[in-house]
Design a protein around this motif. Structure first.
Motif, PDB file in Angstrom:
ATOM      1  N   ALA A 113     -40.992  77.001 -21.089  1.00  0.00           N
ATOM      2  CA  ALA A 113     -41.009  76.675 -22.521  1.00  0.00           C
ATOM      3  C   ALA A 113     -41.293  77.924 -23.350  1.00  0.00           C
ATOM      4  O   ALA A 113     -40.650  78.171 -24.379  1.00  0.00           O
ATOM      5  CB  ALA A 113     -42.044  75.598 -22.810  1.00  0.00           C
ATOM      6  N   LEU A 114     -42.241  78.717 -22.873  1.00  0.00           N
ATOM      7  CA  LEU A 114     -42.599  79.942 -23.584  1.00  0.00           C
ATOM      8  C   LEU A 114     -41.462  80.957 -23.500  1.00  0.00           C
ATOM      9  O   LEU A 114     -41.068  81.562 -24.501  1.00  0.00           O
ATOM     10  CB  LEU A 114     -43.885  80.507 -22.954  1.00  0.00           C
ATOM     11  N   GLY A 115     -40.926  81.102 -22.299  1.00  0.00           N
ATOM     12  CA  GLY A 115     -39.822  82.036 -22.101  1.00  0.00           C
ATOM     13  C   GLY A 115     -38.614  81.647 -22.935  1.00  0.00           C
ATOM     14  O   GLY A 115     -37.972  82.489 -23.560  1.00  0.00           O
ATOM     15  N   ARG A 116     -38.330  80.360 -22.978  1.00  0.00           N
ATOM     16  CA  ARG A 116     -37.191  79.861 -23.750  1.00  0.00           C
ATOM     17  C   ARG A 116     -37.347  80.215 -25.222  1.00  0.00           C
ATOM     18  O   ARG A 116     -36.401  80.634 -25.879  1.00  0.00           O
ATOM     19  CB  ARG A 116     -37.121  78.340 -23.572  1.00  0.00           C
ATOM     20  N   ALA A 117     -38.594  80.090 -25.726  1.00  0.00           N
ATOM     21  CA  ALA A 117     -38.840  80.409 -27.130  1.00  0.00           C
ATOM     22  C   ALA A 117     -38.691  81.903 -27.390  1.00  0.00           C
ATOM     23  O   ALA A 117     -38.265  82.310 -28.471  1.00  0.00           O
ATOM     24  CB  ALA A 117     -40.227  79.943 -27.532  1.00  0.00           C
TER      25      ALA A 117
ATOM     26  N   LEU B  40     -31.577  70.151 -17.141  1.00  0.00           N
ATOM     27  CA  LEU B  40     -30.969  71.468 -17.029  1.00  0.00           C
ATOM     28  C   LEU B  40     -31.814  72.349 -16.109  1.00  0.00           C
ATOM     29  O   LEU B  40     -33.009  72.107 -15.941  1.00  0.00           O
ATOM     30  CB  LEU B  40     -30.868  72.132 -18.411  1.00  0.00           C
ATOM     31  N   THR B  41     -31.184  73.365 -15.547  1.00  0.00           N
ATOM     32  CA  THR B  41     -31.948  74.279 -14.693  1.00  0.00           C
ATOM     33  C   THR B  41     -32.803  75.201 -15.564  1.00  0.00           C
ATOM     34  O   THR B  41     -32.642  75.249 -16.783  1.00  0.00           O
ATOM     35  CB  THR B  41     -31.017  75.150 -13.834  1.00  0.00           C
ATOM     36  N   VAL B  42     -33.691  75.933 -14.891  1.00  0.00           N
ATOM     37  CA  VAL B  42     -34.552  76.881 -15.596  1.00  0.00           C
ATOM     38  C   VAL B  42     -33.702  77.867 -16.390  1.00  0.00           C
ATOM     39  O   VAL B  42     -33.931  78.089 -17.578  1.00  0.00           O
ATOM     40  CB  VAL B  42     -35.440  77.633 -14.575  1.00  0.00           C
ATOM     41  N   GLU B  43     -32.707  78.423 -15.720  1.00  0.00           N
ATOM     42  CA  GLU B  43     -31.896  79.427 -16.392  1.00  0.00           C
ATOM     43  C   GLU B  43     -31.128  78.839 -17.574  1.00  0.00           C
ATOM     44  O   GLU B  43     -31.012  79.455 -18.632  1.00  0.00           O
ATOM     45  CB  GLU B  43     -30.922  80.064 -15.396  1.00  0.00           C
ATOM     46  N   GLU B  44     -30.631  77.626 -17.403  1.00  0.00           N
ATOM     47  CA  GLU B  44     -29.903  76.990 -18.511  1.00  0.00           C
ATOM     48  C   GLU B  44     -30.830  76.735 -19.695  1.00  0.00           C
ATOM     49  O   GLU B  44     -30.435  76.893 -20.849  1.00  0.00           O
ATOM     50  CB  GLU B  44     -29.259  75.684 -18.034  1.00  0.00           C
ATOM     51  N   ASN B  45     -32.075  76.354 -19.402  1.00  0.00           N
ATOM     52  CA  ASN B  45     -33.060  76.201 -20.473  1.00  0.00           C
ATOM     53  C   ASN B  45     -33.239  77.505 -21.222  1.00  0.00           C
ATOM     54  O   ASN B  45     -33.243  77.533 -22.457  1.00  0.00           O
ATOM     55  CB  ASN B  45     -34.402  75.761 -19.894  1.00  0.00           C
ATOM     56  N   LEU B  46     -33.382  78.587 -20.454  1.00  0.00           N
ATOM     57  CA  LEU B  46     -33.590  79.886 -21.090  1.00  0.00           C
ATOM     58  C   LEU B  46     -32.363  80.282 -21.910  1.00  0.00           C
ATOM     59  O   LEU B  46     -32.490  80.780 -23.034  1.00  0.00           O
ATOM     60  CB  LEU B  46     -33.889  80.945 -20.034  1.00  0.00           C
TER      61      LEU B  46
END
Lengths: 290, 290
Positions: free
Chosen positions: B176-180, B124-130
């Motif tokens: 990973a941190l941003g997603r959390a 997934l892209t960065v944004e999709e992860n977020l």
């Protein structure tokens, strides 16, 4: 040349149906890791229910499609709830066996509830052959191809822009991490089954309206299976595209070699392709980054 | 060694550990005598009690295989894919026992785990992860949170449509941190966030973490191999060995403790660095328990 073009065009029309069914295979495989061998039978069940509906009420074609979507969704959710949900956490192989059992079960159920004779699936689409620059097509074939294009576009945006679509890709990628995001895996599974049954049902109704409705329609599932493998089982759009290739190859083989080889040719193609790209044409090899 | 190593629970009256004392009112997370088995047979964690006060940063330290990650997984409710179960004790969050909750309910109640090794959805892209990180919040809150994360990690702004599997290790940790943080958790749990990262990135990650605690009032439970670094930012520290908490104290006192210094930091009394062989030898010779 005209003969060739004729074969290719009608191959594309059949291929569109294969593609739609193959998308259903890929949808379930992508989300749950299970190959659903009952895909053709789910298609059959939805088509029979839709057929009964058309015999009960006079239904215009534009109403038949949403009705099929509803039936497909309900069938998918029931199947998922009764047969697949209890298998969550069991080995994938066990679940695959359940789908094989399910296939036999639904086939028998349909013969039991309806019968084994062919029925004419009457839709309000005209039976008049349309001729476009020398190529003769039935309106229902054109409708099938347009439906295919619409579904491809719909799924492309579904997986890209909708939250549940992205969640499906996330679950396919790393299931445990998806749990950590608060994604309910069971919901994702249910949505995958519902969507897969919906598109199987649409394919079934289209197929039955082009030809006839009888229990052999369930073989469509197996015929479309090479398309899913060819495109890559984990790629919904790739599987959809694989359908076109298989459709054309089958038609060309049938036209130039022999009709007996028709359904074999699809499998020959996938064997050849898998030797070069084991994950299918559009499937994703695992990104290994140590 | 100078005298017997002090046992934290005896020396620190403020700690609310083993003896089943009632939690202080400010404890956000409270583990009491937690016992965890894998496969119902292998005891991975024995009798672990720890408490995390609201707005504090608590470090959980220990060698490989001490059971730190297992404790975090138990709190997040994701032991079941590995056949792990919490057999005894209670895990209370905000006064509720969460030991039997589903992972998504735990996320919704405000606990988010950043797993070891970042574990991005690499296809997934960065944004999709977020976006997946904000799965439990409403669309509007997620959109706001997204902007907040890009403000926090400006480096990600230009990478938002890149496939996350191909980012550098440091960028992946930011994702990973941003997603959390997308779901604005009350308790953020980090499992070795600095694993395999360059010193400069480690510093950046740690300053982000302490800013989260000091400025935004987020509560953090941090698992780290780098004990010195972790204790330099923590308010309180627990040390695990062989599935048990063997010591807990304030960072100042832990750092003054000769055993900790020897065991985790490789310093002798004189402050001179010992070589690995000595440390290993020491490790064999000395166990706090057993």
């Amino acid at each position: 040349m005209d003969y060739f073009l004729d074969l290719v065009i009608s191959g594309l029309m059949v291929g569109a149906l294969y593609g739609i069914i193959a998308m259903g295979f890929a949808m379930i495989y992508k989300a749950t890791g299970v190959v659903n061998f009952a895909q053709g039978e789910v298609l059959m069940l939805v088509a029979y229910i839709a057929y009964t509906l058309t015999t009960l009420i006079d239904m215009p074609f534009w109403l038949l499609i949403p009705a099929t979507i509803m039936i497909g969704m309900i069938v998918g959710l029931i199947v998922e709830f009764l047969f697949i949900r209890p298998m969550i956490g069991e080995p994938v192989f066990a679940t695959v066996m359940v789908t094989i059992g399910l296939a036999v079960f639904i086939r028998s159920l349909v013969v039991l509830l309806w019968d084994a004779f062919p029925h004419e699936f009457v839709t309000s689409l005209s039976e008049q052959v349309i001729e476009i620059s020398g190529i003769r097509l039935y309106p229902s074939q054109i409708v099938a191809f347009i439906t295919y294009l619409v579904l491809m576009a719909a799924f492309w945006s579904f997986f890209r822009y909708s939250r549940i679509g992205i969640a499906m890709r996330a679950v396919a990628n790393k299931e445990t991490v998806a749990l950590l995001m608060g994604i309910r895996i069971k919901h994702v599974y249910a949505v995958a089954w519902a969507l897969s049954s919906i598109i199987a049902g649409i394919a079934g109704v289209l197929f039955a309206s082009i030809y006839d409705l009888d229990p052999t329609i369930s073989a469509m599932g197996l015929n479309a299976f090479p398309a899913a493998i060819l495109g890559g089982l984990d790629s919904v759009l790739g599987s959809g595209f694989g359908g076109l290739i298989i459709g054309v190859v089958e038609n060309l083989t049938g036209g130039y070699l022999s009709t007996g080889l028709k359904s074999v040719s699809g499998f020959v193609v996938i064997i050849l392709v898998l030797m070069v790209r084991p994950y299918g044409l559009f499937g994703e090899p695992e990104i290994e980054r140590v | 060694m100078s005298g017997a190593p002090p046992r934290g629970r005896e020396t620190d009256p403020a700690s609310t550990t083993a003896e089943g004392m009632t939690a202080t009112s400010s404890a956000l997370l409270e583990l009491t005598n937690v016992q965890i088995f894998y496969d119902k047979a292998i005891e991975a964690v024995r009798d672990v009690s720890l408490s995390v006060k609201k707005g504090s940063l608590v470090a959980l330290l220990g060698a490989n295989g001490a059971g730190k990650t297992t404790v975090l997984k138990a709190i997040s409710g994701i032991l079941f894919p590995e056949d792990g179960t919490v057999e005894g004790g209670t895990i209370e969050f905000d006064g509720k026992n969460i030991a039997a909750m589903e992972p998504d309910e735990i996320v919704r109640s405000g606990i988010v785990l950043v797993p070891e090794g970042r574990q991005l959805f690499d296809t997934l892209t960065v944004e999709e992860n977020l976006i997946m990180g904000g799965y439990t919040t409403t669309q509007r809150n997620a959109a706001e949170a997204l902007e907040r994360i890009y403000d926090m990690f400006p480096a990600l702004t230009g990478r938002r449509h890149s496939v996350s599997g191909y980012l550098s290790g440091g960028e992946q940790q930011m994702v990973a941190l941003g997603r959390a943080l997308m779901s604005k958790p009350k308790l953020l749990m980090l499992d070795e966030p600095t694993l395999g990262l360059a010193p400069q990135i480690i510093e950046e990650i740690f300053s982000t973490i302490s800013a989260l605690v000091r400025e935004e009032g987020t509560t953090v439970l941090l698992v780290e191999q780098n004990a010195q670094l972790a204790l330099s930012v923590a308010d309180y520290g627990y040390i695990m060995e062989n599935g048990r908490v063997v010591l807990d104290d304030t960072p100042e006192r832990l750092l003054r403790n000769d055993d900790i210094c020897e065991f985790y930091l490789g310093f002798s009394d004189a402050g001179a660095r010992k070589n690995m062989r000595d440390v290993k030898h020491y490790k064999r010779r000395k166990r706090w328990l057993s």
